[in-house]
Design an enzyme around this catalytic site. Structure first.
Site, PDB file in Angstrom:
ATOM      1  N   GLU A  20      -2.716  -8.853   3.588  1.00 23.75           N
ATOM      2  CA  GLU A  20      -3.091  -9.247   4.961  1.00 23.75           C
ATOM      3  C   GLU A  20      -4.594  -9.144   5.206  1.00 23.75           C
ATOM      4  OE1 GLU A  20      -1.856  -6.405   4.042  1.00 23.75           O
ATOM      5  OE2 GLU A  20      -2.434  -4.753   5.375  1.00 23.75           O
ATOM      6  N   HIS A  60      -3.971  -5.038  -0.149  1.00 22.54           N
ATOM      7  CA  HIS A  60      -3.578  -5.497   1.182  1.00 22.54           C
ATOM      8  C   HIS A  60      -3.645  -7.018   1.257  1.00 22.54           C
ATOM      9  CE1 HIS A  60      -3.365  -1.618   3.286  1.00 22.54           C
ATOM     10  NE2 HIS A  60      -4.222  -1.242   2.358  1.00 22.54           N
ATOM     11  N   CYS A  99       0.830  -1.209   0.000  1.00 16.02           N
ATOM     12  CA  CYS A  99       0.000   0.000   0.000  1.00 16.02           C
ATOM     13  C   CYS A  99       0.865   1.260   0.000  1.00 16.02           C
ATOM     14  CB  CYS A  99      -0.994  -0.028   1.166  1.00 16.02           C
ATOM     15  SG  CYS A  99      -2.306   1.200   0.988  1.00 16.02           S
TER      16      CYS A  99
END
Lengths: 214, 257
Positions: free
Chosen positions: A194, A192, A82
């Site tokens: 995650e 992202h 990001c």
């Protein structure tokens, strides 16, 4: 046991990325650090980030981590996520123009105003949600990730590298924009991993086993 | 081939248990939030929202533990709303593993709080929750106002103007709940959803009133929402998230399957 250092420079919460890395590869030692020696001593480095680029670069420059990241970029597997991807470009037009780390030659730009989607509705900024990631090159980090898998995005700016050869993937909003960069031992993503469920964890696992070779 | 519309199950959490109130009364117990969040993740939820409705200050830590536990094993975006009043409240939720926080009443009482929160933590994690109720009479042009205290207290603030103001102040997303429809299972207030979605530049989540799967698709197609939120139709396993996505896809809505 191999180790991965998640760079903590005071920008936002690193809980999610640390948990996701631990979940993706429980055998890897995950440390969240701001100290240069630990970062330089780790086998791999994750450079995350959310928020505004001005604050990000200010924090990196104040702490001396700018130089550390540039050193890592020359020596070991590095994953930018990001804002951590955007900071790797030469500069960003956010906050009236900010000099960045110049690991990739190029600029970070805002989505054009008043975008219209294929259904005629206006497209919202930030670009938020699950979009398809179209892989443009073979890369160890795409192992076991189907072409055009959906990853979670939330951003208003995106990278425009000078050299198209470093573009590892694009997404459409509504036009194609760069959402992953790859060069030697460096990989960087706008989305992202995650927060992208199974495919995200797979990408993190691929990174944690990557030797930095393409 | 582009951005998918999102389905967001919402868990109303009271003292660490998921409950569902119908118009905020008649609260039914629906189970353990961590277990339910796990199930929604498996079924393909695009995000999960927790709304903390715990009344007493002493029990507010329970939601932090819930978020911590969920964030350790569920890797999709998590939003926490309810009782977010200070920058410290936001920091605690983000540190616990939330990606976004929902600000509701605190924004109405002090709009600058939204600005401060967005400056400190970034717009991407600031969701402003708007509870709106229709105040125009039949025959008049549609008009909705903001209500606080679970839909009981009118504020006199126009809902559309308020949504625009909150975006100017830094809201990264709007969670729009129709207090007329919440708990009724009659479907979203589509004119309200559409009016707000067309008025603001940020994504809008439609909420309040979902009773069947077509209501979800209606929120996207007719309401022009970017995401749809529902609680009770998923909690009691009437429908799975997967079924909801199949239905939306069959009506031409792009979803993550």
């Amino acid at each position: 046991m191999s180790s991965v250092a998640v760079i903590d420079y005071g920008m936002g919460n690193l809980h999610s990325i640390v948990k996701a890395l631990q979940h993706a590869a429980p055998e890897v030692d995950v440390v969240c650090v701001s100290d240069a020696d630990t970062i330089l001593g780790a086998d791999r480095v994750v450079f995350p980030g959310v928020g505004a680029i001005r604050d990000c670069m200010w924090a990196l420059n104040q702490s001396g981590l700018s130089g550390v990241i540039q050193q890592v970029a020359k020596s070991k597997p590095l994953l930018g996520i990001c804002l951590g991807m955007q900071a790797l470009l030469t500069n960003s037009e956010e906050n009236n123009g900010i000099q960045c780390l110049d690991v990739f030659a190029g600029h970070v730009v805002h989505f054009p105003e008043a975008l219209t989607g294929s259904d005629g509705n206006s497209l919202k900024i930030p670009h938020m949600g699950w979009n398809q990631v179209h892989q443009l090159q073979q890369h160890p980090l795409w192992n076991n990730i189907p072409q055009d898998s959906r990853f979670y995005f939330v951003h208003s700016y995106y990278a425009q590298p000078d050299d198209a050869a470093v573009i590892a993937a694009t997404a459409q909003y509504p036009d194609a924009f760069t959402c992953a960069l790859a060069q030697d031992n460096i990989f960087a993503v706008q989305f992202h991993p995650e927060k992208s469920q199974a495919v995200g964890l797979q990408l993190l696992k691929n990174f944690l086993y990557w030797d930095g070779q393409v | 081939m582009s951005l998918a519309k999102r389905i967001i199950p919402c868990l109303d959490v009271d003292n660490g248990r998921v409950v569902k109130g119908v118009k905020f009364v008649d609260i039914r117990d629906a189970g353990d939030p961590v277990e339910i969040a796990r199930r929604y993740d498996r079924e393909g939820a695009d995000e999960i929202t927790f709304l903390d409705i715990t009344a007493t200050h002493d029990n507010r830590d329970t939601i932090v533990h819930v978020v911590e536990q969920v964030a350790s094993e569920v890797f999709i975006p998590l939003t926490v709303g309810g009782g977010i009043r200070t920058l410290e409240d936001i920091r605690r939720m983000l540190n616990a593993g939330a990606d976004k926080v929902g600000i509701n009443s605190a924004a109405v009482f002090n709009p600058d709080f939204v600005r401060e929160a967005a400056e400190r933590f970034g717009s991407q994690c600031i969701v402003v929750a708007i509870d709106a109720k229709k105040v125009s009479q039949p025959g008049e042009e549609n008009r909705w106002e903001i209500f606080t205290h679970g839909g009981r207290k009118p504020t006199g603030i126009d809902a559309i103007a308020w949504a625009k103001k909150m975006v100017d102040y830094g809201a990264g997303e709007i969670l729009l709940t129709s207090m007329d429809r919440d708990g009724t299972r009659e479907g979203f207030d589509l004119p309200l959803t559409r009016a707000v979605s067309e008025a603001v530049t940020v994504p809008v989540i439609a909420s309040g009133g979902v009773g069947n799967l077509d209501h979800l698709a209606d929120g996207i197609i007719e309401g022009k929402a970017d995401a749809v939120l529902a609680a009770s139709i998923f909690h009691f396993a009437e429908y799975t998230i997967e079924q909801a996505k199949q239905r939306m896809a069959s009506r031409g809505v792009e979803v993550r399957l």
